[in-house]
Design an enzyme around this catalytic site. Structure first.
Site, short mmCIF file in Angstrom:
data_model
loop_
_atom_site.label_atom_id
_atom_site.label_comp_id
_atom_site.label_asym_id
_atom_site.label_seq_id
_atom_site.Cartn_x
_atom_site.Cartn_y
_atom_site.Cartn_z
N TYR A 29 40.36 41.89 47.37
CA TYR A 29 39.18 42.19 46.56
C TYR A 29 37.99 41.71 47.36
O TYR A 29 37.83 40.50 47.57
CB TYR A 29 39.23 41.46 45.22
CG TYR A 29 40.26 42.00 44.24
CD1 TYR A 29 41.60 41.66 44.32
CD2 TYR A 29 39.86 42.86 43.21
CE1 TYR A 29 42.53 42.17 43.41
CE2 TYR A 29 40.78 43.35 42.29
CZ TYR A 29 42.11 43.01 42.40
OH TYR A 29 43.03 43.50 41.50
N HIS A 42 53.97 40.19 44.47
CA HIS A 42 52.79 39.61 45.13
C HIS A 42 52.53 38.23 44.54
O HIS A 42 52.29 38.09 43.35
CB HIS A 42 51.56 40.50 44.93
CG HIS A 42 51.58 41.72 45.81
ND1 HIS A 42 50.48 42.51 45.99
CD2 HIS A 42 52.56 42.25 46.57
CE1 HIS A 42 50.80 43.50 46.83
NE2 HIS A 42 52.06 43.36 47.18
N PRO A 91 38.40 48.65 35.61
CA PRO A 91 39.68 48.51 36.31
C PRO A 91 39.86 47.22 37.12
O PRO A 91 40.99 46.86 37.44
CB PRO A 91 39.69 49.72 37.26
CG PRO A 91 38.26 50.08 37.45
CD PRO A 91 37.57 49.72 36.18
N LYS A 98 43.98 45.31 34.21
CA LYS A 98 44.50 44.84 32.93
C LYS A 98 44.92 45.96 31.97
O LYS A 98 45.66 45.71 31.01
CB LYS A 98 43.45 43.96 32.22
CG LYS A 98 43.36 42.56 32.80
CD LYS A 98 44.51 41.69 32.31
CE LYS A 98 44.63 40.36 32.99
NZ LYS A 98 45.75 40.26 33.92
N TYR A 109 44.89 36.60 35.96
CA TYR A 109 45.40 37.74 36.72
C TYR A 109 46.89 37.96 36.46
O TYR A 109 47.33 39.10 36.28
CB TYR A 109 45.14 37.52 38.22
CG TYR A 109 45.20 38.80 39.04
CD1 TYR A 109 44.04 39.43 39.47
CD2 TYR A 109 46.43 39.37 39.39
CE1 TYR A 109 44.10 40.61 40.22
CE2 TYR A 109 46.49 40.54 40.13
CZ TYR A 109 45.33 41.15 40.54
OH TYR A 109 45.38 42.31 41.28
C1 DHB Z 1 44.94 48.70 41.62
C2 DHB Z 1 43.96 48.97 40.68
C3 DHB Z 1 43.19 47.95 40.18
O1 DHB Z 1 42.24 48.19 39.27
C4 DHB Z 1 43.39 46.65 40.61
O2 DHB Z 1 42.61 45.66 40.13
C5 DHB Z 1 44.37 46.38 41.53
C6 DHB Z 1 45.15 47.42 42.02
C7 DHB Z 1 45.78 49.82 42.17
O3 DHB Z 1 45.59 50.96 41.76
O4 DHB Z 1 46.61 49.56 43.03
#
Ligand code: DHB
Length: 400
Positions: free
Chosen positions: A209, A80, A300, A304, A393
């Site tokens: 997001y 990505h 989450p 990270k 990121y």
């Molecule tokens: C996923 C989980 C995340 O916390 C994130 O920021 C991006 C992707 C996932 O489980 O695909």
């Protein structure tokens, strides 16, 4: 159980926890000729079937591929080159490649675990899954011990030169550090994530997001026919009480922009993930080292957690190599300060993404929602803002 029934052995590094951090460390130590024993009270099947996050930083991908764990990321994963930030009824792409010349890979943590477990088995690693009654002792001595009963019921006591706690947020190793020795930094959030797995087509080529008046949503992916999605919810939500229709209604209204259609299908998993920020500082006590979730957890948003765990053990393997093979025990003192700098950057990034994108409860909620749109506009309308996000990121360059 009598002493005669205990199998006694020695190893250089005893590792409690056979998730990605513990297995990666064992793999890296093996490459440096250092032996280790890994234990985990979960079975391999349990770990393989627990869905976790899915995004690998560029540096994590290099670590996994360049040390010979597996190339499966390149065949089964998805590169990505950016993400979409969605707010105020429009999408805004953050182009990682253009901004910082790096990408991330969509490759689930469960697959990272499978690759590492296979690599350890291939290389003759000493890994025990499904153990019980595990305990550690003597962490300030030169010969700490790790005791456990293996899946066949045999009692073991392993005497180690060093012990590593890679045993997750409920770490039994961390509990060996007297509370007055360090600091536990801690923060809770007034919301959680409702996560689903759905047998549907991909709705977009990259992750979305989404900030909305109805709360945060994240559209992630797994394969062309399986998708992962999350939306902000109350921490006390019972996922079984939600119908599929209710879930789709929330996801639809939180991701709405003209022309966007969220691809839907049967929902095969519903979970609520509570989250918090935590750091145990320092991450070393005597001959005990903590790595991954045992030492720190992040919310989450931004994925990270796994990446930090892999970077911890990369540094830990390096300092253990200098100590064990080079006789340079002072190298071990570098571990905690070196990894904590990155840990705190990731803490801030995860906190920032979380607080910028989630609806905050309380009397100032409408102010905060409008302010967040201001913040998001500051980020997407500025090359510096977008680059700040892209650099974090994809993962900061490693400091030597
Ligand atoms: C996923 C989980 C995340 O916390 C994130 O920021 C991006 C992707 C996932 O489980 O695909």
């Amino acid at each position: 159980m009598s002493t005669a029934e205990v199998t006694r052995s020695t190893t250089t590094v005893g590792i409690v926890g056979g998730g990605p951090a513990g297995l990666m460390l064992s793999h890296l130590l093996h490459r440096n000729g250092i032996d280790s024993v890994v234990i985990d009270n979960r079975t391999r099947e349990t770990i393989e079937h627990t869905n976790r996050a899915g995004i690998l930083e560029a540096g994590s991908v290099r670590l996994l591929t360049e040390t010979g764990v597996s190339d499966r990321i390149f065949t089964d994963g998805y590169r990505h080159e950016g993400i979409e930030l969605r707010f105020g009824g429009a999408g805004h792409r953050i182009d990682f490649e253009h901004l910082v010349g790096e990408s991330v890979w969509l490759y689930p943590q469960t697959d990272v675990f499978i690759d590492l477990a296979d690599a350890r088995a291939r290389d003759g690693g000493n890994v025990h899954f499904g153990v019980s009654d595990s305990s550690v002792a003597g962490v300030t001595s030169d010969a700490p011990t790790m005791s456990f009963v293996d899946a066949e019921g045999q009692h073991h006591e392993v005497t180690c030169d060093y012990l590593v706690g890679a045993d997750g947020s409920h770490s039994i190793c961390r509990a060996e550090i007297p509370r007055e020795v360090g600091v536990h930094h801690f923060r809770e959030y007034p919301f959680a994530w409702f996560g689903i797995m759905t047998e549907a087509a991909m709705s977009a080529p990259e992750l979305i997001y989404s900030h909305s008046d109805h709360g945060f949503a994240l559209i992630s992916q797994r394969t062309p026919t399986l998708q992962r999605m999350y939306f902000q919810c109350d921490p006390n939500t019972d996922p079984t009480a939600w119908s599929d229709d209710q879930v789709w209604h929330e996801l639809d209204r939180r991701t709405e922009v003209p022309g966007f259609v969220l691809a839907k299908g049967p929902i095969t998993e519903k979970v609520v993930l509570r989250f918090r920020s935590f750091v145990c500082q320092p991450m070393r006590y005597g001959h005990l080292f903590l790595a991954g979730d045992a030492a720190h957890t992040v919310p989450p948003t931004g994925a990270k957690g796994l990446n930090l765990a892999l970077m911890d053990v990369k540094v830990l393997a390096e300092v253990l190599d200098r100590a064990v093979n080079g006789g340079q025990t002072s190298a071990l003192e570098e571990y905690s300060p070196r990894v904590l700098e990155r840990v705190w950057k990731a803490q801030h990034f995860s906190y920032w993404m979380t607080s910028m994108l989630h609806t905050l409860p309380g009397e100032f909620a409408t102010f905060d929602t409008a302010r967040q749109v201001g913040e998001l506009n500051m980020v997407v309308q500025s090359t510096n803002g977008r680059r700040f996000l892209a650099e974090a990121y994809t993962g900061w360059p490693e400091k030597r």
